[in-house]
Motif scaffolding. Structure first.
Motif, PDB file in Angstrom:
ATOM      1  N   MET A 138     -18.670 -20.311  25.500  1.00 38.53           N
ATOM      2  CA  MET A 138     -19.820 -20.139  23.929  1.00 38.53           C
ATOM      3  C   MET A 138     -20.717 -20.075  24.520  1.00 38.53           C
ATOM      4  O   MET A 138     -21.079 -20.085  24.987  1.00 38.53           O
ATOM      5  CB  MET A 138     -19.597 -21.028  22.824  1.00 38.53           C
ATOM      6  CG  MET A 138     -17.832 -21.056  22.664  1.00 38.53           C
ATOM      7  SD  MET A 138     -16.748 -19.941  21.265  1.00 38.53           S
ATOM      8  CE  MET A 138     -16.613 -18.921  22.441  1.00 38.53           C
ATOM      9  N   THR A 139     -21.626 -18.950  23.652  1.00 39.10           N
ATOM     10  CA  THR A 139     -23.107 -18.734  23.237  1.00 39.10           C
ATOM     11  C   THR A 139     -23.180 -20.256  23.706  1.00 39.10           C
ATOM     12  O   THR A 139     -22.817 -20.947  22.810  1.00 39.10           O
ATOM     13  CB  THR A 139     -23.537 -17.844  22.775  1.00 39.10           C
ATOM     14  OG1 THR A 139     -24.933 -17.140  22.661  1.00 39.10           O
ATOM     15  CG2 THR A 139     -23.040 -18.402  21.147  1.00 39.10           C
ATOM     16  N   ALA A 140     -24.866 -20.366  23.345  1.00 37.35           N
ATOM     17  CA  ALA A 140     -25.512 -21.715  23.161  1.00 37.35           C
ATOM     18  C   ALA A 140     -25.828 -21.494  21.905  1.00 37.35           C
ATOM     19  O   ALA A 140     -26.612 -20.521  21.058  1.00 37.35           O
ATOM     20  CB  ALA A 140     -27.622 -21.894  24.140  1.00 37.35           C
ATOM     21  N   LEU A 141     -25.354 -22.770  20.871  1.00 35.82           N
ATOM     22  CA  LEU A 141     -25.302 -22.068  19.587  1.00 35.82           C
ATOM     23  C   LEU A 141     -26.875 -22.784  18.813  1.00 35.82           C
ATOM     24  O   LEU A 141     -27.041 -22.091  17.326  1.00 35.82           O
ATOM     25  CB  LEU A 141     -24.865 -23.667  19.033  1.00 35.82           C
ATOM     26  CG  LEU A 141     -23.091 -22.973  18.942  1.00 35.82           C
ATOM     27  CD1 LEU A 141     -21.936 -23.659  18.568  1.00 35.82           C
ATOM     28  CD2 LEU A 141     -22.706 -21.697  18.067  1.00 35.82           C
ATOM     29  N   ASP A 142     -27.686 -23.249  19.658  1.00 38.06           N
ATOM     30  CA  ASP A 142     -29.357 -23.803  19.490  1.00 38.06           C
ATOM     31  C   ASP A 142     -29.561 -21.964  19.218  1.00 38.06           C
ATOM     32  O   ASP A 142     -30.798 -21.831  18.223  1.00 38.06           O
ATOM     33  CB  ASP A 142     -29.738 -24.606  20.330  1.00 38.06           C
ATOM     34  CG  ASP A 142     -29.461 -24.272  21.572  1.00 38.06           C
ATOM     35  OD1 ASP A 142     -28.970 -23.445  21.684  1.00 38.06           O
ATOM     36  OD2 ASP A 142     -30.988 -24.337  22.353  1.00 38.06           O
ATOM     37  N   GLN A 143     -29.457 -21.277  20.135  1.00 40.26           N
ATOM     38  CA  GLN A 143     -29.949 -19.885  19.999  1.00 40.26           C
ATOM     39  C   GLN A 143     -29.737 -19.518  17.862  1.00 40.26           C
ATOM     40  O   GLN A 143     -30.436 -18.525  17.521  1.00 40.26           O
ATOM     41  CB  GLN A 143     -29.341 -18.992  21.014  1.00 40.26           C
ATOM     42  CG  GLN A 143     -30.167 -19.714  22.625  1.00 40.26           C
ATOM     43  CD  GLN A 143     -31.945 -19.974  22.109  1.00 40.26           C
ATOM     44  OE1 GLN A 143     -32.422 -18.498  21.972  1.00 40.26           O
ATOM     45  NE2 GLN A 143     -32.044 -21.201  22.386  1.00 40.26           N
ATOM     46  N   VAL A 144     -28.578 -19.873  18.241  1.00 40.79           N
ATOM     47  CA  VAL A 144     -28.155 -18.995  16.751  1.00 40.79           C
ATOM     48  C   VAL A 144     -28.620 -19.585  15.933  1.00 40.79           C
ATOM     49  O   VAL A 144     -29.330 -19.067  14.714  1.00 40.79           O
ATOM     50  CB  VAL A 144     -26.533 -19.325  16.403  1.00 40.79           C
ATOM     51  CG1 VAL A 144     -26.003 -19.163  15.097  1.00 40.79           C
ATOM     52  CG2 VAL A 144     -26.150 -18.030  17.927  1.00 40.79           C
ATOM     53  N   LEU A 145     -28.775 -21.136  15.287  1.00 41.97           N
ATOM     54  CA  LEU A 145     -29.620 -21.690  14.672  1.00 41.97           C
ATOM     55  C   LEU A 145     -31.081 -21.144  15.007  1.00 41.97           C
ATOM     56  O   LEU A 145     -32.021 -20.490  13.569  1.00 41.97           O
ATOM     57  CB  LEU A 145     -29.602 -23.060  14.735  1.00 41.97           C
ATOM     58  CG  LEU A 145     -30.496 -24.336  13.858  1.00 41.97           C
ATOM     59  CD1 LEU A 145     -29.923 -25.294  13.630  1.00 41.97           C
ATOM     60  CD2 LEU A 145     -32.018 -24.305  14.733  1.00 41.97           C
TER      61      LEU A 145
END
Length: 551
Positions: A264-271
């Motif tokens: 999975m990609t880093a979800l903090d970057q999604v945020l």
């Protein structure tokens, strides 16, 4: 040919509408009363939920700005949530991370792994560790009344049942308009102490008072669930409802799980990307099919209600979609952006009208009053039917007529008085059922249904008048003693709520006190009517007389 059939044959269209209104509305009125009463209570589902969860902080004033600094390091919170979920369920159906807020200062994580079992935990915002279980009062809260209103806790089958009776309600409303020649004059006419005439006046007044609201609420309720009630068009042109909405709302289409693993990609970057575009804090991040090459992620902006800004259309909080493996953004919907064309815009307006999604507390109270007037219309119609049949026996069902009328009387008592008793009993169950037991919300709902069923049993075992009095007194007692119970169990009641400015919880208890007084007054009224001398029964109408019934 029976007397009723002769009257219909001679009375023409208006007489036929009267027959349809009387009998059609009778068989639907009990279910419609349930729909109206629970829907009216559901208007204030959040305050009821807050009262049923004493651990929750009191409601704050509406957020006046969209400031990004809310005191939490949101990217860090998302990293903690993702790290936890990758340990618990690296593969599965979904992940979800709820960001902390003033109402719940914890990271909320939800997931369904390969075991297909739903899980949830609350994490510490400092360490990311699971918070120790506390004896919070787990409850469905006011959402129980919402679920009762639109699906009776029965899923899609319940939605269909509610839809069928909503159509019956529209038929009853239209036929009622046809047969009332003096509909607006009757609204200003009330003759108390006149028996059947008084009940008819009350029925007419409640009907006219809430008629525009009832027509609106019934039609918009059907329009809200158009995809369920009218699926043929969608099924003829799309492979699934997900594909339909993806096309209509120009969103990325749902991707099926393949079983091919991927990190999975880093979800903090999604945020971070989402907040930069929406210009508001993110409240929720989810992932579909985590650990799969087709995984997708969505980030949702925080809902911000600005004082004085109420809109029927385009009040969404915004969201962004991403490929959860590569981190590539696939879609962005800005706050207030409308999609789906005119059709979806109309449906959005219909849904906001039905759920009072505009206008703040003033509109919610208006819906509450009109909803109670609608419930009163159903109740007075059902009672008027029985009062008329006591005064003149038409023998519609031959030798079974008395038995049929007895069943109708039991249904009247159990539905009108019994549902009211079960509803306040639901709040008592919230305070009396022990904390920490497994499936506690289900126990509360079970207590609601058990008490409701018992009211029908009680009504079948007692004479009608005594059953009415006893159930109304029981309802009054539970309503009037609720603040005392709350004070004993949690140490609070409406006075302490008012002193600290907790208007929502105070409003719940003050409203129950009002309904307690109304129930006590109703019980006294039934008791006094039982002591009054019986008036001579009116002679039944002659065969062939075209008399229009408006019950």
């Amino acid at each position: 040919m029976s007397k009723v059939e002769q009257g219909v044959a001679q009375g023409g269209f208006r007489q036929m509408m009267a027959w349809l209104h009387t009998w059609g509305a009778l068989w639907a009125c009990w279910v419609l009363f349930v729909i109206f009463l629970t829907g009216t209570l559901g208007v204030f589902d959040e305050p009821i939920t807050r009262w049923m969860k004493p651990e929750m902080p009191q409601a704050r004033e509406a957020i006046a700005s969209d400031a990004m600094d809310d005191g939490f390091d949101r990217p860090l919170m998302v990293r903690m949530g993702q790290a936890f979920l990758e340990k618990q369920a690296p593969y599965g159906e979904f992940w979800a991370i709820g960001l902390p807020s003033d109402e719940d200062r914890a990271i909320r994580v939800f997931w369904e792994g390969e075991d297909e079992v739903f899980h949830s935990e609350r994490l510490d915002v400092e360490t990311g560790e699971v918070l120790a279980k506390t004896l919070e009062r787990e409850t469905e809260g006011g959402h129980h009344f919402v679920h009762m209103h639109y699906e009776f806790h029965a899923g899609e089958a319940g939605i269909w049942l509610v839809g069928i009776f909503t159509i019956a309600m529209l038929v009853a409303l239209v036929s009622g308009i046809v047969i009332h020649k003096r509909i607006f004059k009757d609204f200003f006419t009330f003759r108390p102490g006149k028996g059947q005439r008084s009940w008819l006046d009350a029925h007419n007044a409640m009907s006219v008072l809430s008629l525009p609201f009832q027509l609106m609420i019934a039609y918009t309720g059907l329009a809200t669930f158009y995809m369920i009630y009218m699926p043929a068009g969608i099924e003829a042109h799309y492979s699934s409802s997900e594909a339909y909405f993806a096309d209509l709302l120009t969103q990325p289409e749902h991707r099926e799980q393949t079983g091919e693993r991927a990190a999975m990609t880093a979800l903090d970057q999604v945020l971070i990307k989402t907040e930069a575009q929406l210009q508001r804090p993110v409240s929720f991040v989810n992932v579909s099919h985590p650990g799969d090459v087709t995984a997708t992620s969505m980030a949702f902006g925080r809902f911000i209600e600005k004082p004085g800004e109420y809109r029927l259309l385009g009040s969404g909080s915004g969201r962004a979609s991403f490929d959860a493996v590569t981190g590539e953004q696939t879609d962005i919907q800005m706050p207030g952006e409308l999609r789906g064309g005119e059709t979806q815009s109309v449906q959005s307006v219909m849904a906001n009208l039905h759920f009072a999604g505009f206008g703040g507390h003033a509109v919610r109270w208006l819906y509450f009053v009109c909803g109670m007037a609608g419930a009163a219309m159903m109740a007075t119609g059902a009672l008027l039917f029985m009062i008329k049949r006591r005064q003149r026996a038409l023998n519609e069902f031959g030798e079974r007529t008395a038995a049929v009328y007895r069943v109708i009387e039991i249904l009247n008592i159990g539905t009108i008085a019994g549902l009211s008793l079960a509803s306040i009993g639901f709040l008592w169950a919230n305070r009396l059922i022990p904390l920490g037991i497994e499936n506690r919300p289900e126990w509360e709902i079970a207590a609601f249904f058990a008490l409701w069923i018992l009211t029908y049993v009680h009504a079948s075992l007692r004479p009608a008048r005594k059953a009415w009095i006893e159930q109304l007194i029981a309802t009054a007692a539970l309503c009037l003693l609720l603040p005392l119970l709350n004070w004993i169990v949690v140490g609070d009641q409406f006075v302490s709520y008012l002193l600290r400015g907790d208007g929502e919880r105070a409003g719940v208890e003050l409203t129950t006190l009002l309904f307690g007084l109304l129930s006590l007054y109703s019980a006294r009224h039934v008791w006094l009517k039982g002591k009054a001398p019986v008036k001579p029964r009116r002679k039944p109408a002659r065969a062939g007389t075209a008399e229009v019934e408006v019950a």
